[in-house]
Design a protein around this motif. Structure first.
Motif, PDB file in Angstrom:
ATOM      1  N   HIS A 281       6.320   1.413 -28.280  1.00 37.33           N
ATOM      2  CA  HIS A 281       5.829   0.198 -27.630  1.00 37.33           C
ATOM      3  C   HIS A 281       6.612  -0.079 -26.352  1.00 37.33           C
ATOM      4  CE1 HIS A 281       3.890  -3.618 -27.256  1.00 37.33           C
ATOM      5  NE2 HIS A 281       5.014  -4.304 -27.384  1.00 37.33           N
ATOM      6  N   GLN A 282       5.902  -0.199 -25.239  1.00 37.97           N
ATOM      7  CA  GLN A 282       6.472  -0.466 -23.916  1.00 37.97           C
ATOM      8  C   GLN A 282       7.457   0.627 -23.492  1.00 37.97           C
ATOM      9  OE1 GLN A 282       7.238  -4.571 -22.637  1.00 37.97           O
ATOM     10  NE2 GLN A 282       6.803  -5.254 -24.731  1.00 37.97           N
ATOM     11  N   VAL A 283       7.094   1.873 -23.751  1.00 40.53           N
ATOM     12  CA  VAL A 283       7.922   3.016 -23.356  1.00 40.53           C
ATOM     13  C   VAL A 283       7.043   4.025 -22.626  1.00 40.53           C
ATOM     14  CG1 VAL A 283       9.454   4.870 -24.121  1.00 40.53           C
ATOM     15  CG2 VAL A 283       9.421   2.692 -25.362  1.00 40.53           C
ATOM     16  N   SER A 284       7.547   4.539 -21.499  1.00 38.65           N
ATOM     17  CA  SER A 284       6.814   5.540 -20.717  1.00 38.65           C
ATOM     18  C   SER A 284       7.754   6.644 -20.274  1.00 38.65           C
ATOM     19  CB  SER A 284       6.160   4.910 -19.477  1.00 38.65           C
ATOM     20  OG  SER A 284       5.107   4.045 -19.835  1.00 38.65           O
ATOM     21  N   GLY A 285       7.175   7.809 -20.054  1.00 43.66           N
ATOM     22  CA  GLY A 285       7.920   8.934 -19.512  1.00 43.66           C
ATOM     23  C   GLY A 285       7.391   9.303 -18.138  1.00 43.66           C
ATOM     24  N   LEU A 286       8.245   9.182 -17.116  1.00 43.82           N
ATOM     25  CA  LEU A 286       7.905   9.624 -15.764  1.00 43.82           C
ATOM     26  C   LEU A 286       8.314  11.086 -15.622  1.00 43.82           C
ATOM     27  CD1 LEU A 286       7.159   9.155 -12.719  1.00 43.82           C
ATOM     28  CD2 LEU A 286       9.550   8.473 -12.397  1.00 43.82           C
ATOM     29  N   ARG A 287       7.414  11.925 -15.115  1.00 41.74           N
ATOM     30  CA  ARG A 287       7.706  13.345 -14.941  1.00 41.74           C
ATOM     31  C   ARG A 287       7.182  13.803 -13.585  1.00 41.74           C
ATOM     32  NH1 ARG A 287       8.936  17.810 -18.211  1.00 41.74           N
ATOM     33  NH2 ARG A 287       8.114  19.806 -17.470  1.00 41.74           N
ATOM     34  N   ILE A 288       8.054  14.471 -12.812  1.00 41.97           N
ATOM     35  CA  ILE A 288       7.677  15.020 -11.512  1.00 41.97           C
ATOM     36  C   ILE A 288       7.992  16.512 -11.527  1.00 41.97           C
ATOM     37  CG2 ILE A 288       7.896  14.837  -9.009  1.00 41.97           C
ATOM     38  CD1 ILE A 288       9.056  12.070  -9.357  1.00 41.97           C
ATOM     39  N   GLU A 289       6.972  17.329 -11.295  1.00 38.37           N
ATOM     40  CA  GLU A 289       7.130  18.781 -11.265  1.00 38.37           C
ATOM     41  C   GLU A 289       6.849  19.289  -9.851  1.00 38.37           C
ATOM     42  OE1 GLU A 289       5.781  20.660 -15.328  1.00 38.37           O
ATOM     43  OE2 GLU A 289       4.293  19.160 -14.714  1.00 38.37           O
ATOM     44  N   PHE A 290       7.566  20.349  -9.461  1.00 27.93           N
ATOM     45  CA  PHE A 290       7.443  20.898  -8.115  1.00 27.93           C
ATOM     46  C   PHE A 290       7.197  22.408  -8.166  1.00 27.93           C
ATOM     47  CE2 PHE A 290      10.439  17.338  -7.988  1.00 27.93           C
ATOM     48  CZ  PHE A 290       9.899  16.534  -6.997  1.00 27.93           C
ATOM     49  N   TYR A 291       6.588  22.910  -7.094  1.00 28.37           N
ATOM     50  CA  TYR A 291       6.524  24.351  -6.871  1.00 28.37           C
ATOM     51  C   TYR A 291       6.701  24.595  -5.373  1.00 28.37           C
ATOM     52  CZ  TYR A 291       1.762  23.914  -4.978  1.00 28.37           C
ATOM     53  OH  TYR A 291       0.674  23.584  -4.210  1.00 28.37           O
ATOM     54  N   ALA A 292       7.070  25.829  -5.021  1.00 29.26           N
ATOM     55  CA  ALA A 292       7.245  26.190  -3.613  1.00 29.26           C
ATOM     56  C   ALA A 292       6.524  27.496  -3.336  1.00 29.26           C
ATOM     57  CB  ALA A 292       8.724  26.323  -3.269  1.00 29.26           C
ATOM     58  N   VAL A 293       5.934  27.594  -2.166  1.00 30.97           N
ATOM     59  CA  VAL A 293       5.373  28.853  -1.682  1.00 30.97           C
ATOM     60  C   VAL A 293       6.350  29.389  -0.636  1.00 30.97           C
ATOM     61  CG1 VAL A 293       3.453  29.990  -0.534  1.00 30.97           C
ATOM     62  CG2 VAL A 293       3.015  28.097  -2.123  1.00 30.97           C
TER      63      VAL A 293
END
Length: 399
Positions: A281-293
């Motif tokens: 309850h009232q909990v979230s997970g922020l996730r940021i993923e990256f890639y490079a060329v």
């Protein structure tokens, strides 16, 4: 005198007596309130919790406790209660009831109202603009039309988050291409930075910067950085940079770009934020993923997942003070990975690792460990004591 006349007189007399009695009673009650013999009911406290949540609305369940200081109950059509819940002065829910009946002492008046989920994006904008701070305001009142008086009650509570604080890091992380065309690591990321940009009603930008070091003898080109941002699995942003960066040989370059969270998706995220079965309850997970060329000197290109840069942060709120007030916190380095972050394995015996930093490990008594050299762009010398002995740090300085 006729019987009808007598009955009419008696009836009129009784009506007049009843009317006079009622007026006297009302006057007595009003006078008692006026001189302080009787008190006006007031709001003792307001307790809110979130109820059922749909894609469009969020139910707010309210227990409004009315305090009646009088020895008798009050149950008049002219008594009403009202309350408003606001977040950063944005009205989120409003409710009330007419004709409230309360006993002597404290009485709980249960109320239900709906919060429109489309109010979440405007609140989010205010939250970010306010430095990730929200002032939750509860305003309630009890009104007696008979007495012509209103007693008000207010309570404020501040909630804070820190979604990007752990993204700032000086941790060195390798970029491995896993390609037969080159040796790994092909590059190193020595620093990451992130902060909120200028928030609009439509988007919440995140301004990001990577400091990238090239350990090779030839320049490498990062033609593209891509990203995906999710909150509890809800896609908030996806995109890529539109310009390339040349990383000179044995040099560093700062790559700057901006992601933009789409505020229209915040009401969808809000539903998951309140769902016990997602993360709690009232909990979230922020996730940021990256890639490079990355473009090699020969012109070949390879797409590299930047797994070492994946950022994860937990967001926890307690808007109505239902439990312990907590603030989101993820991994200590904000990367969602474990380890010392150096991307190197230091062993004695002359191994050379070029990740942009140089460490010369030599003790003051003349003994050498074997000439280990690590180059990640930051040169450091070991401290030794005046008598030539090691100062106890084994010749290794933290990044």
């Amino acid at each position: 005198m006729s019987i009808g006349t007598v009955l009419s007189a008696l009836t009129s007399s009784k009506l007049r007596t009843a009317l006079v009695g009622l007026l006297v009673l009302v006057g007595a009650v009003g006078g008692a309130f006026a001189v302080g013999m009787l008190g006006v009911p007031s709001v003792a406290t307001v307790d809110n919790t979130f109820g059922d949540v749909t894609n469009e609305t969020t139910e707010v369940e309210t227990d409004l406790v009315v305090s009646n200081p009088n020895p008798i109950g009050v149950g008049l059509d002219g008594v009403s209660v009202n309350y408003t819940v606001s977040m950063n002065d944005i009205e989120m829910a409003q409710g009330g009831r007419e004709g409230v009946s309360v006993d002597a002492g404290n009485s709980t008046v249960p109320l239900e109202t709906e919060l429109r989920n489309d109010a979440i994006p405007p609140w989010w904008v205010s939250h970010v603009r306010n430095g990730e701070r929200t002032e939750v305001g509860i305003d309630a009142s009890v009104t007696s039309d008979l007495l012509g008086r209103t007693v008000e009650f207010s309570r404020d509570r501040e909630i804070t988050t820190d979604l990007l604080g752990a993204f700032d890091s000086n941790e060195t992380r390798p970029v491995n291409a896993d390609s037969a065309l080159t040796d790994d690591p092909v590059l190193y990321v020595n620093e990451t930075r992130g902060e909120w940009g200028s928030v609009s009603e439509a988007e919440t930008p995140i301004d990001m910067a990577f400091t990238v070091y090239n350990p090779n003898l030839e320049p490498y080109v990062v033609t593209e950085i891509g990203y995906d941002v999710t909150m509890n699995g809800v896609e908030m942003a996806t995109g890529r940079t539109e310009e390339g960066y040349v990383i000179p040989s044995r040099s560093s370059e700062t790559i700057e770009f901006t992601t933009a969270l789409q505020n229209r998706r915040l009401d969808e995220w809000w539903v998951t934020h309140l769902d016990e079965e997602v993360r709690g309850h009232q909990v979230s997970g922020l996730r940021i993923e990256f890639y490079a060329v990355i473009e090699f000197p020969g012109g070949e290109e390879v797409t590299v997942p930047l797994d070492e840069l994946t950022y994860e942060e937990t967001i926890e709120t307690d808007i109505f003070d239902e439990g312990e007030d907590v603030r989101g916190s993820g991994d200590t380095d904000g990367s969602g990975t474990e380890g010392d972050g150096s991307g190197t394995d230091d062993t004695d015996g002359g191994n050379d690792t070029d990740d942009g930093s140089a460490t010369d490990d030599t003790s003051g008594d003349g003994d050498s460990t074997g000439g280990n050299t690590t180059d990640d762009g930051n040169a450091t010398d070991d401290d030794t004591t005046d008598d030539g002995s090691d100062d106890g740090d084994d010749g290794v300085l933290p990044l």
